[in-house]
Write a protein that holds these residues in place. Structure first.
Motif, mmCIF file in Angstrom:
data_model
loop_
_atom_site.group_PDB
_atom_site.id
_atom_site.type_symbol
_atom_site.label_atom_id
_atom_site.label_comp_id
_atom_site.label_asym_id
_atom_site.label_seq_id
_atom_site.Cartn_x
_atom_site.Cartn_y
_atom_site.Cartn_z
ATOM 1 N N GLY A 163 0.974 -1.317 -0.182
ATOM 2 C CA GLY A 163 -0.071 -0.081 -0.055
ATOM 3 C C GLY A 163 0.800 1.146 0.036
ATOM 4 O O GLY A 163 0.304 2.200 -0.681
ATOM 5 N N ASN A 217 -6.840 -6.031 2.634
ATOM 6 C CA ASN A 217 -7.592 -4.597 2.429
ATOM 7 C C ASN A 217 -7.241 -3.728 3.482
ATOM 8 O O ASN A 217 -6.991 -2.429 3.149
ATOM 9 C CB ASN A 217 -9.090 -5.152 2.322
ATOM 10 C CG ASN A 217 -9.423 -5.246 1.015
ATOM 11 O OD1 ASN A 217 -9.935 -4.695 0.145
ATOM 12 N ND2 ASN A 217 -9.530 -6.791 0.925
ATOM 13 N N LEU A 218 -7.096 -4.060 4.770
ATOM 14 C CA LEU A 218 -6.656 -3.248 5.776
ATOM 15 C C LEU A 218 -5.165 -2.876 5.704
ATOM 16 O O LEU A 218 -5.048 -1.558 5.807
ATOM 17 C CB LEU A 218 -6.813 -4.086 7.177
ATOM 18 C CG LEU A 218 -6.647 -3.189 8.482
ATOM 19 C CD1 LEU A 218 -7.366 -1.988 8.364
ATOM 20 C CD2 LEU A 218 -6.582 -3.757 9.565
ATOM 21 N N GLY A 245 -5.085 -0.401 2.700
ATOM 22 C CA GLY A 245 -5.438 0.880 3.038
ATOM 23 C C GLY A 245 -4.829 1.832 3.776
ATOM 24 O O GLY A 245 -4.526 2.880 3.618
ATOM 25 N N ASN A 289 -14.761 1.453 0.784
ATOM 26 C CA ASN A 289 -15.091 0.109 0.224
ATOM 27 C C ASN A 289 -14.097 -0.676 1.257
ATOM 28 O O ASN A 289 -14.564 -1.890 1.424
ATOM 29 C CB ASN A 289 -14.224 -0.170 -1.251
ATOM 30 C CG ASN A 289 -14.303 -1.386 -1.677
ATOM 31 O OD1 ASN A 289 -13.171 -2.042 -1.564
ATOM 32 N ND2 ASN A 289 -15.091 -1.731 -2.480
ATOM 33 N N THR A 290 -12.702 -0.318 1.454
ATOM 34 C CA THR A 290 -11.859 -1.126 2.627
ATOM 35 C C THR A 290 -12.591 -1.179 3.876
ATOM 36 O O THR A 290 -12.558 -2.384 4.468
ATOM 37 C CB THR A 290 -10.679 -0.238 2.672
ATOM 38 O OG1 THR A 290 -9.869 -0.180 1.618
ATOM 39 C CG2 THR A 290 -9.752 -0.902 3.574
ATOM 40 N N VAL A 318 -13.574 -4.609 5.974
ATOM 41 C CA VAL A 318 -12.848 -5.293 7.083
ATOM 42 C C VAL A 318 -14.056 -5.473 8.160
ATOM 43 O O VAL A 318 -14.063 -6.263 8.858
ATOM 44 C CB VAL A 318 -12.181 -3.838 7.867
ATOM 45 C CG1 VAL A 318 -11.776 -4.005 9.060
ATOM 46 C CG2 VAL A 318 -10.770 -3.838 6.647
ATOM 47 N N ALA A 357 -18.236 -3.911 -2.349
ATOM 48 C CA ALA A 357 -17.638 -4.707 -1.331
ATOM 49 C C ALA A 357 -18.391 -5.703 -0.709
ATOM 50 O O ALA A 357 -17.733 -6.896 -0.257
ATOM 51 C CB ALA A 357 -17.373 -3.525 -0.045
#
Length: 436
Positions: free
Chosen positions: A31, A149-150, A153, A261-262, A266, A323
């Motif tokens: 990221g 994803n976390l 982000g 979205n992220t 989560v 998502a």
């Protein structure tokens, strides 16, 4: 309510949690640089945009070529060894970007990272499949979707605070920081993660890709996944340019759209994974196709009817719906690949699975970019139609699946608090996986 919240606990073996934490660090490092690689090569190093596009594409192309070979090596020498080798390639490749000054150096660095990416996903997926009991695999892949994803982000957020074209050193910090996350993961991997105890035919010559390619149900699943990635996920790369140029949405608002979205993933992945238990897997995939189609059908209204802040709000709704579909995908696809795989050939199965992602991601932006240039609206209607087609293909595939694999397994309820330790087998104990 308390019992239901406790049921969301993935209850994975410690070694799998360790892999997930390593994946979180990896995703954070990626990221840091993913949003800024193009900017670095163009604005800082002065390489023209066409060449930069080819440099970035080299990573995916090399990954597609290296992946099958890496998958075979995973079956031969084991997932942990190949994951370690992949992490070394990734660390070296991203570190090399700090010294890129001319195009050929960029191509070389991208090729090195492509080799690493080609081995990373088959190796890590093989380890997760081998270390996780069959009934907990949906939770394991759901947790992986959350951590990835976390991490991306958070990494993009931190990278945005560091990167500036006025200071070349800031980009060196990003690339070396990314490389460092791979090396940290490497140390943790060999210190805390065992090789799965069931090695199948690892180390022998039994089993080849021809065996995998005769598995019709698996090939059908790959086809469905490629279609979904092509029509679904690859739209992520087209959405920012559409939002900016057709709906007058600013860069900061676009960042918020993707942040939402992220956040949805989560928060929703583990509950959706739990809710999917006992339900028919292909119906779940069909539902995600409908949700993605609905999401892409909302996009043209940003630009047609509304612009600016109102358009950004509409895109937030679209990406939130998308998502939820991603969470359904995370609950079904990876665990089903692991369940279908012959235990002798898990690395090869995972390599071809990764190839379906790479192919969809390569074709989607390439074809979608031309369509977007000709008709900014048509690309979203076309993507929606393909997502619906993917839903139909998923439903048709169900008859080809073994009866016992048609539903997401129902995990045993968590033991009472007084029961003490988890009932899961210790890390490294084989679980599940019958050759198909």
């Amino acid at each position: 309510m308390i019992a239901w919240l406790r049921s969301l606990d993935p209850r994975l073996p410690r070694s799998v949690y360790t892999l997930q934490v390593g994946g979180l660090f990896n995703a954070f490092g990626n990221g840091l640089i993913l949003p800024f690689l193009f900017i670095y090569l163009y604005n800082v190093r002065g390489i023209d945009t066409g060449t930069v596009g080819l440099i970035v594409a080299t990573n995916a192309i090399v990954s597609m070529v290296a992946g099958p070979a890496m998958g075979a090596l995973v079956d031969r020498v084991g997932g942990r060894a190949m994951l370690g080798a992949s992490l070394v390639f990734l660390a070296a490749g991203y570190a090399l970007f700090t010294i890129v000054t001319v195009p050929w150096q960029g191509f070389f660095a991208s090729a090195v990272t492509g080799i690493g990416n080609g081995g990373f996903w088959p190796a890590q997926s093989t380890l997760i499949a081998g270390l996780t009991p069959a009934e907990r695999r949906p939770a394991a892949w759901g947790m992986q979707r959350v951590t990835m994803n976390l991490g991306i982000g958070l990494g993009a957020l931190v990278g945005g605070l560091i990167a500036t074209t006025e200071n070349t050193t800031s980009f060196a910090v990003l690339f070396l920081g990314d490389a460092a996350t791979f090396l940290v993961y490497l140390v943790v991997l060999f210190a805390l993660v065992p090789e799965p105890a069931h090695g199948g035919a690892r180390g022998s010559r039994s089993g080849t890709y021809s065996d995998v390619l005769r598995h019709r149900a698996f090939l059908g699943l790959l086809g469905v996944n490629t279609l979904f990635i092509f029509a679904g996920f690859s739209g992520f790369e087209l959405l920012p340019v559409y939002a900016k140029n057709e709906a007058s949405v600013g860069e900061q608002a676009i960042g918020i759209v993707f942040l939402v979205n992220t956040i949805v993933i989560v928060l929703a992945q583990l509950p959706i994974t739990k809710l999917s238990e006992g339900h028919r897997r292909m119906r779940t995939l069909a539902l995600l196709g409908i949700l993605w189609a609905a999401s892409w059908l909302l996009v043209p209204f940003a630009g047609w009817w509304v612009t600016g802040a109102a358009a950004a709000l509409l895109l937030i709704v679209a990406m939130s719906v998308f998502a939820i579909g991603e969470c359904l995908h995370g609950a079904v696809y990876g665990p089903l690949v692991a369940d279908l795989a012959d235990t002798r050939l898990v690395g090869r199965y995972m390599a071809l699975s990764a190839l379906s992602w790479q192919l969809g991601f390569a074709l989607g932006p390439a074809i979608g970019g031309f369509v977007l240039g000709g008709s900014p609206v048509a690309v979203w209607f076309g993507a929606a139609a393909l997502c619906v087609a993917g839903s139909a293909c998923a439903l048709a595939l169900e008859a080809a699946l073994p009866q016992r694999l048609r539903r997401t397994p129902v995990a045993e309820p968590p033991p009472p608090r007084s029961a003490g330790a988890s009932e899961l087998p210790p890390a490294g104990v084989p679980a599940g996986g019958t050759p198909q």
